[in-house]
Scaffold this motif. Structure first.
Motif, mmCIF file in Angstrom:
data_model
loop_
_atom_site.group_PDB
_atom_site.id
_atom_site.type_symbol
_atom_site.label_atom_id
_atom_site.label_comp_id
_atom_site.label_asym_id
_atom_site.label_seq_id
_atom_site.Cartn_x
_atom_site.Cartn_y
_atom_site.Cartn_z
ATOM 1 N N UNK A 174 -13.840 -27.656 -8.080
ATOM 2 C CA UNK A 174 -14.246 -27.845 -6.744
ATOM 3 C C UNK A 174 -13.608 -27.614 -5.574
ATOM 4 N N UNK A 175 -12.481 -26.959 -5.654
ATOM 5 C CA UNK A 175 -11.455 -25.878 -4.969
ATOM 6 C C UNK A 175 -12.453 -24.620 -4.273
ATOM 7 N N UNK A 181 -8.055 -25.249 -0.302
ATOM 8 C CA UNK A 181 -7.389 -26.103 -1.388
ATOM 9 C C UNK A 181 -5.979 -25.685 -0.864
ATOM 10 N N UNK A 182 -5.029 -26.445 -1.701
ATOM 11 C CA UNK A 182 -3.731 -26.474 -2.330
ATOM 12 C C UNK A 182 -3.219 -26.687 -2.823
ATOM 13 N N UNK A 216 -2.394 -17.244 -8.679
ATOM 14 C CA UNK A 216 -2.304 -17.429 -6.805
ATOM 15 C C UNK A 216 -2.766 -16.000 -6.735
ATOM 16 N N UNK A 217 -3.070 -15.452 -7.402
ATOM 17 C CA UNK A 217 -3.579 -13.741 -7.538
ATOM 18 C C UNK A 217 -5.467 -13.752 -7.673
ATOM 19 N N UNK A 221 -9.182 -14.925 -2.996
ATOM 20 C CA UNK A 221 -10.305 -14.999 -2.310
ATOM 21 C C UNK A 221 -11.432 -15.569 -2.450
ATOM 22 N N UNK A 222 -10.878 -16.655 -2.688
ATOM 23 C CA UNK A 222 -11.287 -17.766 -2.417
ATOM 24 C C UNK A 222 -11.141 -18.904 -1.549
ATOM 25 N N UNK A 223 -10.182 -18.786 -0.480
ATOM 26 C CA UNK A 223 -9.278 -19.828 0.184
ATOM 27 C C UNK A 223 -8.356 -20.988 -0.524
ATOM 28 N N UNK A 224 -8.456 -20.137 -1.738
ATOM 29 C CA UNK A 224 -7.127 -21.305 -2.641
ATOM 30 C C UNK A 224 -5.080 -20.472 -2.164
ATOM 31 N N UNK A 225 -4.619 -21.732 -1.302
ATOM 32 C CA UNK A 225 -3.185 -21.630 -1.445
ATOM 33 C C UNK A 225 -2.601 -21.697 -2.732
#
Length: 328
Positions: A174-175, A181-182, A216-217, A221-225
């Motif tokens: 869903x993130x 998302x974080x 994380x890598x 690209x999907x904007x998730x930290x």
């Protein structure tokens, strides 16, 4: 003015060392204070309506839940004790005027608990996941001497490794759909430093570190930290420290310090004192690994000896109590 070859080598060495020191100091200052002050750290505004926190009733987990609630996020609290969950949920709702949802599961159990968690969080817009739940040794010990080692090792892996993996699987889809998302995966300084006598624990935390690094890598690209947290000792039931000290902060102080690093570094020791200590020991481990091994082994051996003496005293007191009862 001409310089000899030896003088040139000396100047080059001084310049290299100076640059190295400046770079490390700048990284510390930027990730700890400057970046946040300039507005470069990750904002939680519009990241999602809900945050999920595992191990949420005590210590760092509860502090994260309260900090996120103070930012206006609704909180899903996941832990083992329904009674504690109800109390924490009521306090958070009263103080921060947000919604809460509680899920009582034992993360040392098998994979079946994640079917229930999936159903409970279905339909919630989850912007933040805090993988905080974890367990450790009762005291440092040689692997073959760990009490109930077979059962304990499975519980440790379920709680420290499986939980992080499965919870990420539950929320990532869903993130990705929302492209934000974080995820904070709480590891330990022991993940990156030699930790004899805590072998299974440090190994599970090393998994969390590597898993977080590669994840994380994958999902950047999907904007998730995705950030790995590497705390030292914090006042908590797990650490058994009851009072704060210079290098042992209260959970809320640790969390507030760590939140300033969001988006500024992949792995963070969070609290500024922990960052200095971890930086020092990781650099020392590169230059003189035997020194770090000696320090950690000596400290943990001392902790082990004190724990064994306490256990022996408790056994003697129990035996004396039984003998006294028989005499009566």
């Amino acid at each position: 003015m001409k310089y000899t070859l030896l003088e040139l080598i000396g100047l080059a060495s001084i310049g290299t060392v100076s640059w190295f020191v400046f770079r490390e100091v700048w990284k510390f200052m930027y990730s700890t204070f400057i970046g946040h002050a300039l507005g470069r750290s990750l904002s939680l505004k519009n990241i999602g309506q809900w945050a999920v926190v595992t191990g949420a009733t005590d210590g760092i987990g509860r502090a994260y839940a309260e900090e996120l609630a103070s930012h206006g996020l609704n909180i899903v609290l996941i832990s083992r004790s329904p009674y504690k969950l109800q109390n924490v949920a009521a306090e958070i709702e009263s103080q921060y005027k947000v919604k809460t949802k509680i899920i009582d599961v034992d993360f040392t159990s098998g994979i079946e608990i994640y079917d229930r968690i999936k159903k409970e969080i279905e339909g919630l817009e989850i912007g933040v996941l805090i993988n905080n739940v974890g367990m450790s040794y009762a005291y440092p010990e040689y692997l073959a001497e760990v009490p109930n080692a077979t059962e304990f090792s499975q519980s440790l892996i379920n709680c420290n490794v499986v939980s992080v993996t499965q919870m990420c699987i539950l929320v990532l889809r869903q993130m990705v759909e929302r492209k934000k998302g974080l995820i904070l995966n709480v590891s330990s300084a022991s993940a990156v430093l030699p930790t004899p006598l805590m072998t299974m624990y440090s190994s599970t935390k090393a998994y969390v570190y590597k898993f977080s690094e590669d994840l994380a890598l994958e999902y950047a690209p999907f904007g998730i930290t995705i950030q790995c947290v590497l705390p030292g000792f914090v006042v908590s039931k797990m650490s058994r420290y009851k009072k704060p000290a210079f290098r042992i902060p209260l959970p809320r102080d640790f969390v507030r310090g760590h939140m300033r690093t969001l988006g500024l570094e992949f792995a963070s020791a969070g609290f500024w004192v922990h960052k200095i200590l971890l930086g020092y020991y990781t650099k020392l481990n590169t230059v003189s690994p035997s020194t770090v091994v000696n320090v950690t082994f000596t400290n943990l051996s001392g902790t082990r000896q004190r724990a064994l003496r306490r256990l022996q005293m408790q056994r003697e007191q129990q035996e004396n109590g039984i003998d006294t009862a028989k005499d009566k």
